[in-house]
Motif scaffolding. Structure first.
Motif, PDB file in Angstrom:
ATOM      1  N   ASP A   6      21.049  -5.156 -51.612  1.00 47.86           N
ATOM      2  CA  ASP A   6      21.672  -6.042 -52.597  1.00 47.86           C
ATOM      3  C   ASP A   6      20.614  -6.815 -53.379  1.00 47.86           C
ATOM      4  O   ASP A   6      19.517  -7.071 -52.874  1.00 47.86           O
ATOM      5  N   ILE A   7      20.977  -7.201 -54.596  1.00 48.76           N
ATOM      6  CA  ILE A   7      20.158  -8.122 -55.386  1.00 48.76           C
ATOM      7  C   ILE A   7      20.838  -9.478 -55.322  1.00 48.76           C
ATOM      8  O   ILE A   7      21.963  -9.646 -55.794  1.00 48.76           O
ATOM      9  N   VAL A   8      20.173 -10.447 -54.711  1.00 49.52           N
ATOM     10  CA  VAL A   8      20.722 -11.795 -54.543  1.00 49.52           C
ATOM     11  C   VAL A   8      20.241 -12.667 -55.700  1.00 49.52           C
ATOM     12  O   VAL A   8      19.032 -12.772 -55.950  1.00 49.52           O
ATOM     13  N   ILE A   9      21.195 -13.292 -56.412  1.00 50.79           N
ATOM     14  CA  ILE A   9      20.854 -14.112 -57.580  1.00 50.79           C
ATOM     15  C   ILE A   9      21.337 -15.545 -57.334  1.00 50.79           C
ATOM     16  O   ILE A   9      22.520 -15.843 -57.528  1.00 50.79           O
ATOM     17  N   PRO A  10      20.478 -16.451 -56.890  1.00 50.99           N
ATOM     18  CA  PRO A  10      20.878 -17.846 -56.671  1.00 50.99           C
ATOM     19  C   PRO A  10      21.300 -18.512 -57.991  1.00 50.99           C
ATOM     20  O   PRO A  10      20.717 -18.237 -59.045  1.00 50.99           O
ATOM     21  N   GLN A  11      22.291 -19.375 -57.911  1.00 47.50           N
ATOM     22  CA  GLN A  11      22.765 -20.109 -59.088  1.00 47.50           C
ATOM     23  C   GLN A  11      22.093 -21.482 -59.184  1.00 47.50           C
ATOM     24  O   GLN A  11      22.627 -22.406 -59.788  1.00 47.50           O
ATOM     25  N   TYR A  12      20.949 -21.610 -58.573  1.00 48.31           N
ATOM     26  CA  TYR A  12      20.145 -22.832 -58.581  1.00 48.31           C
ATOM     27  C   TYR A  12      18.680 -22.411 -58.648  1.00 48.31           C
ATOM     28  O   TYR A  12      18.363 -21.229 -58.466  1.00 48.31           O
ATOM     29  N   VAL A  13      17.797 -23.362 -58.885  1.00 51.01           N
ATOM     30  CA  VAL A  13      16.366 -23.044 -58.973  1.00 51.01           C
ATOM     31  C   VAL A  13      15.590 -23.935 -58.003  1.00 51.01           C
ATOM     32  O   VAL A  13      15.518 -25.152 -58.172  1.00 51.01           O
ATOM     33  N   ASP A  14      15.035 -23.317 -56.963  1.00 53.36           N
ATOM     34  CA  ASP A  14      14.142 -23.993 -56.009  1.00 53.36           C
ATOM     35  C   ASP A  14      12.753 -23.391 -56.203  1.00 53.36           C
ATOM     36  O   ASP A  14      12.546 -22.206 -55.895  1.00 53.36           O
ATOM     37  N   ILE A  15      11.825 -24.178 -56.717  1.00 53.60           N
ATOM     38  CA  ILE A  15      10.505 -23.639 -57.068  1.00 53.60           C
ATOM     39  C   ILE A  15       9.466 -24.003 -56.012  1.00 53.60           C
ATOM     40  O   ILE A  15       9.283 -25.171 -55.666  1.00 53.60           O
ATOM     41  N   SER A  16       8.786 -22.967 -55.504  1.00 56.73           N
ATOM     42  CA  SER A  16       7.662 -23.154 -54.586  1.00 56.73           C
ATOM     43  C   SER A  16       6.399 -23.413 -55.410  1.00 56.73           C
ATOM     44  O   SER A  16       6.148 -22.700 -56.382  1.00 56.73           O
ATOM     45  N   VAL A  17       5.637 -24.423 -55.013  1.00 64.29           N
ATOM     46  CA  VAL A  17       4.410 -24.769 -55.737  1.00 64.29           C
ATOM     47  C   VAL A  17       3.219 -24.536 -54.806  1.00 64.29           C
ATOM     48  O   VAL A  17       3.127 -25.146 -53.738  1.00 64.29           O
ATOM     49  N   ALA A  18       2.321 -23.641 -55.195  1.00 67.71           N
ATOM     50  CA  ALA A  18       1.166 -23.316 -54.362  1.00 67.71           C
ATOM     51  C   ALA A  18       0.204 -24.502 -54.297  1.00 67.71           C
ATOM     52  O   ALA A  18      -0.191 -25.048 -55.332  1.00 67.71           O
ATOM     53  N   VAL A  19      -0.165 -24.904 -53.076  1.00 62.86           N
ATOM     54  CA  VAL A  19      -1.083 -26.028 -52.852  1.00 62.86           C
ATOM     55  C   VAL A  19      -2.217 -25.567 -51.949  1.00 62.86           C
ATOM     56  O   VAL A  19      -1.977 -25.037 -50.860  1.00 62.86           O
ATOM     57  N   GLN A  20      -3.444 -25.761 -52.390  1.00 65.64           N
ATOM     58  CA  GLN A  20      -4.605 -25.399 -51.583  1.00 65.64           C
ATOM     59  C   GLN A  20      -4.878 -26.505 -50.578  1.00 65.64           C
ATOM     60  O   GLN A  20      -5.020 -27.671 -50.939  1.00 65.64           O
ATOM     61  N   THR A  21      -4.947 -26.154 -49.281  1.00 62.87           N
ATOM     62  CA  THR A  21      -5.205 -27.126 -48.220  1.00 62.87           C
ATOM     63  C   THR A  21      -6.390 -26.668 -47.381  1.00 62.87           C
ATOM     64  O   THR A  21      -6.802 -25.504 -47.477  1.00 62.87           O
TER      65      THR A  21
END
Length: 432
Positions: free
Chosen positions: A277-292
């Motif tokens: 299946d192709i899952v299409i969320p109706q919201y936007v949760d954005i991951s932000v890459a952080v160097q640690t």
């Protein structure tokens, strides 16, 4: 005697690595004090003391342990408050003893009885005994102990008879030892090799990156963005923004908001494959890459499409601080639908970022450089940023990928569009 067990970072994780003990075996610890850093293949967790007492370490740093196994024990019969009792008169006298560099002898100011002693050998013997006794009771700060351990120094290497060592004391000795052996060490360093054990987080990251390359039809498309409008806004309103919200207005909040609005208009870029299946969320949760210090982490900002720039800046700062200090939870790093990474902070001009599975796309930001561009038939120098979108071609077609970048470009170059859901304000005014 209380057993402190290895916590579970997640349902699928059965083994972790005790990366570093923040206390030494036999130390007196307080309730809720940080004891160790526990590193899994997804995150770094902090092990806390459930009660006060004397710690007995069961698992050495750098070794792996099963989830639920005993990491250490705490003897609660030893009262931490006892260690804070006022020093006796005898101890105060020892603290005032004269301190000598390594290799020399020194004692406190001699009394009349001491002056009557004629045997110099006995006097030297007494001095050694006093120094040895003091060394057993030397107190050091945690940071001083850490620096001593890293430099391979003992208490005697720092100073003899000192009751408490500070960071400046340790730094002074390290600097002295380095200068004494600088010639030999410099020659050895040319041919030396440093070997580091790969952390659980780095191992898992390596596996995921190879899996992405092997299991996705990854493609990257590029564009350039004129940053003049956003830079002008930051210049004009930065002072007011700081006074109102207590933090600076950066570039990332503009890209987060523009990306969220563009994703709402092109939902395929916000989708992912799950089985067949192709899952299409109706919201936007954005991951932000952080160097640690532990590696790359991607905390998630939820419902970006509904948040203001100020809220995005505050949440971004909070999550980034948590990630860099190793206090971010597994929940705060899971569930993203799209990722943004900014290699521009390190000076990157161009790159092809790797997709963060199970997501289908990632936006790469880069450095801002003044470049000559054509504006209305004339050549002008403008601050330009190259952007890249890597995407899984199994889910996202070229039309959506290129269109997404064009949408982000338009909103960054015309920030007023962010107030109208990513649409041209004149279109809204004219009901077009």
């Amino acid at each position: 005697m209380i057993e402190v067990k290895i916590p579970s970072p997640g349902e699928s994780i059965t083994e972790v690595e005790v990366a570093n003990w923040l206390v030494a075996d036999g130390d007196l610890v307080h309730k809720d004090q940080d004891l160790a850093e526990i590193e899994s293949d997804k995150a770094t967790l902090i092990l806390n003391a459930p009660e006060s007492g004397k710690i007995i370490i069961q698992v050495e740093a750098g070794t792996t342990a099963k989830v639920g196994s005993v990491a250490c024990q705490i003897d609660t019969s030893v009262k931490v408050e006892d260690a804070k009792a006022a020093p006796t008169a005898e101890e105060e006298g020892k603290e005032k003893a004269l301190i000598s560099p390594k290799g020399s002898s020194a004692v406190s100011e001699p009394t009349e009885k001491d002056r009557g002693t004629t045997n110099s050998k006995v006097e030297k013997k007494d001095r050694k005994e006093i120094i040895s006794e003091n060394n057993k009771k030397v107190k050091t700060t945690p940071l001083a102990r850490e620096k001593m351990k890293a430099a391979g120094l003992s208490v005697d290497d720092i100073v003899e008879g000192l009751r408490k060592l500070s960071v400046s004391d340790v730094d002074a000795v390290i600097e002295g030892l380095s200068s004494d052996a600088s010639l030999g060490a410099e020659e050895e360093a040319v041919r030396s090799v440093k070997r580091e054990k790969m952390s659980q987080l780095r191992k898992k990251l390596s596996q995921r990156l190879v899996k992405v390359k092997n299991e996705t039809a990854m493609l990257t498309t590029f564009n350039e963005i004129d940053m003049s409008a956003v830079m002008d806004i930051r210049k004009r309103y930065q002072k007011q923004f700081v006074e109102k919200h207590g933090l600076k207005l950066g570039f990332m909040s503009f890209f987060l908001k523009a990306s969220a609005l563009a994703l709402m208009g092109r939902p395929k870029v916000n989708s992912m494959i799950e089985n067949e299946d192709i899952v299409i969320p109706q919201y936007v949760d954005i991951s932000v890459a952080v160097q640690t210090p532990k590696g790359l982490m991607v905390p998630v900002i939820r419902n970006v499409e509904r948040q203001s720039l100020a809220n995005l800046e505050m949440e971004l700062k909070e999550l980034a601080n948590k990630a860099r200090s190793g206090r971010i939870s597994l929940e705060e790093m899971t569930g993203g639908t799209f990722t943004i990474t900014n290699g521009g902070v390190f000076g990157s001009m161009f790159s092809t970022p790797l997709i963060n599975p199970p997501q289908s796309a990632i936006l790469g930001m880069h450095n801002i450089v003044e470049r000559p561009v054509a504006v209305n038939g004339r050549v002008e120098v403008r601050p330009i940023m190259y952007v890249a979108l890597s995407y899984d071609h199994r889910v996202i077609d070229g039309k959506d990928s290129v269109g997404f970048l064009m949408d982000v470009k338009k909103m960054i170059e015309n920030p007023e569009m962010l107030l109208h859901g990513g649409k041209n304000p004149m279109n809204s005014l004219l009901e077009l």
